[in-house]
Design a protein around this motif. Sequence first.
Motif, mmCIF file in Angstrom:
data_model
loop_
_atom_site.group_PDB
_atom_site.id
_atom_site.type_symbol
_atom_site.label_atom_id
_atom_site.label_comp_id
_atom_site.label_asym_id
_atom_site.label_seq_id
_atom_site.Cartn_x
_atom_site.Cartn_y
_atom_site.Cartn_z
ATOM 1 N N VAL A 1 -0.239 2.096 -4.969
ATOM 2 C CA VAL A 1 0.422 0.946 -5.595
ATOM 3 C C VAL A 1 -0.159 0.683 -6.978
ATOM 4 O O VAL A 1 0.572 0.478 -7.963
ATOM 5 N N LEU A 2 -1.486 0.725 -7.099
ATOM 6 C CA LEU A 2 -2.138 0.465 -8.378
ATOM 7 C C LEU A 2 -1.795 1.528 -9.418
ATOM 8 O O LEU A 2 -1.673 1.231 -10.609
ATOM 9 N N MET A 3 -1.637 2.777 -8.982
ATOM 10 C CA MET A 3 -1.303 3.853 -9.918
ATOM 11 C C MET A 3 0.086 3.670 -10.509
ATOM 12 O O MET A 3 0.368 4.136 -11.615
ATOM 13 N N LEU B 1 -8.731 1.993 7.817
ATOM 14 C CA LEU B 1 -9.231 1.549 6.518
ATOM 15 C C LEU B 1 -8.894 2.564 5.431
ATOM 16 O O LEU B 1 -8.493 2.202 4.324
ATOM 17 N N MET B 2 -9.033 3.845 5.747
ATOM 18 C CA MET B 2 -8.685 4.896 4.786
ATOM 19 C C MET B 2 -7.207 4.832 4.422
ATOM 20 O O MET B 2 -6.825 5.016 3.266
ATOM 21 N N GLY B 3 -6.367 4.552 5.415
ATOM 22 C CA GLY B 3 -4.941 4.445 5.157
ATOM 23 C C GLY B 3 -4.611 3.282 4.243
ATOM 24 O O GLY B 3 -3.801 3.416 3.315
ATOM 25 N N VAL B 4 -5.254 2.140 4.490
ATOM 26 C CA VAL B 4 -5.025 0.959 3.643
ATOM 27 C C VAL B 4 -5.458 1.234 2.212
ATOM 28 O O VAL B 4 -4.754 0.896 1.246
ATOM 29 N N ILE B 5 -6.631 1.876 2.050
ATOM 30 C CA ILE B 5 -7.132 2.197 0.710
ATOM 31 C C ILE B 5 -6.169 3.142 -0.008
ATOM 32 O O ILE B 5 -5.895 2.988 -1.206
ATOM 33 N N ALA B 6 -5.646 4.122 0.704
ATOM 34 C CA ALA B 6 -4.702 5.064 0.101
ATOM 35 C C ALA B 6 -3.450 4.353 -0.392
ATOM 36 O O ALA B 6 -2.936 4.644 -1.481
ATOM 37 N N VAL B 7 -2.948 3.406 0.401
ATOM 38 C CA VAL B 7 -1.753 2.647 0.001
ATOM 39 C C VAL B 7 -2.039 1.809 -1.244
ATOM 40 O O VAL B 7 -1.247 1.780 -2.186
ATOM 41 N N VAL B 8 -3.204 1.149 -1.253
ATOM 42 C CA VAL B 8 -3.578 0.320 -2.405
ATOM 43 C C VAL B 8 -3.699 1.171 -3.666
ATOM 44 O O VAL B 8 -3.236 0.790 -4.752
#
Length: 227
Positions: free
Chosen positions: A26-28, A16-23
């Motif tokens: 991308v948003l940045m 979950l932490m990895g997915v949040i980091a990717v998101v």
Amino acid sequence: MEDIQVGQLMVPFLSLMGVIAVVVCVLMRLSLPDIQGTKAEQGEKLEKSVWSFSHLTLGVIAIFFYVGVEVCIGANINMYAIELHRDPALMATLYWGGMLIGRLVGSSLRTIPPRIQLVVTTVSATVLTVLAIACNNPWLLTAVGLFHSIMWGAIFTLSVAKLGKYTSVASGVFMIGVVGGAILPLCQGLLADLMNGWRWSWCLVIFGELFMLYYALIGSRVCQSAE
């Protein structure tokens, strides 16, 4: 639940932490355009406090109760089910599944005024919760997720209506209300301890639904417009 070990949760949480980091990455990198007329121009000062708009202030309180009751059911329906010797995993799955379906269907409701959306969903959620208490049946609470999924967008739209250049700041202030997701489930747990059971603790959810109904009918009326 007593057999669950902390080590079993490491892989899911790390994933979950990895997915949040990717998101986040991308948003940045996304360049989203500004919506005209939603914030003050460079060098311009806002003459009023955003809290001076009653429909926004009450909207923050409404979203406090919305997130709170949403998490109350999602988090505590398991404990209620265990108390009644039912299948807790299935109930939580159905509740969050209803939330997902509602989110997908909600995009097709743009032609329906947000006030009507909020009235219909809060009344429906209240009736289902009252029936769940009266019948001592947690299965009825699983259907509430379908209605909860529509409420966020309706409350937000009503809260920032006719705020003009205050809209951008108001959107940030609006997010303060999500703290209800941490406070109300805790309060419900304390009520359950005091009442020696979960059945009547769902009255807290009813109170939250009724406040949102009040907001839909009365509190969301724009008394002061920034435009």
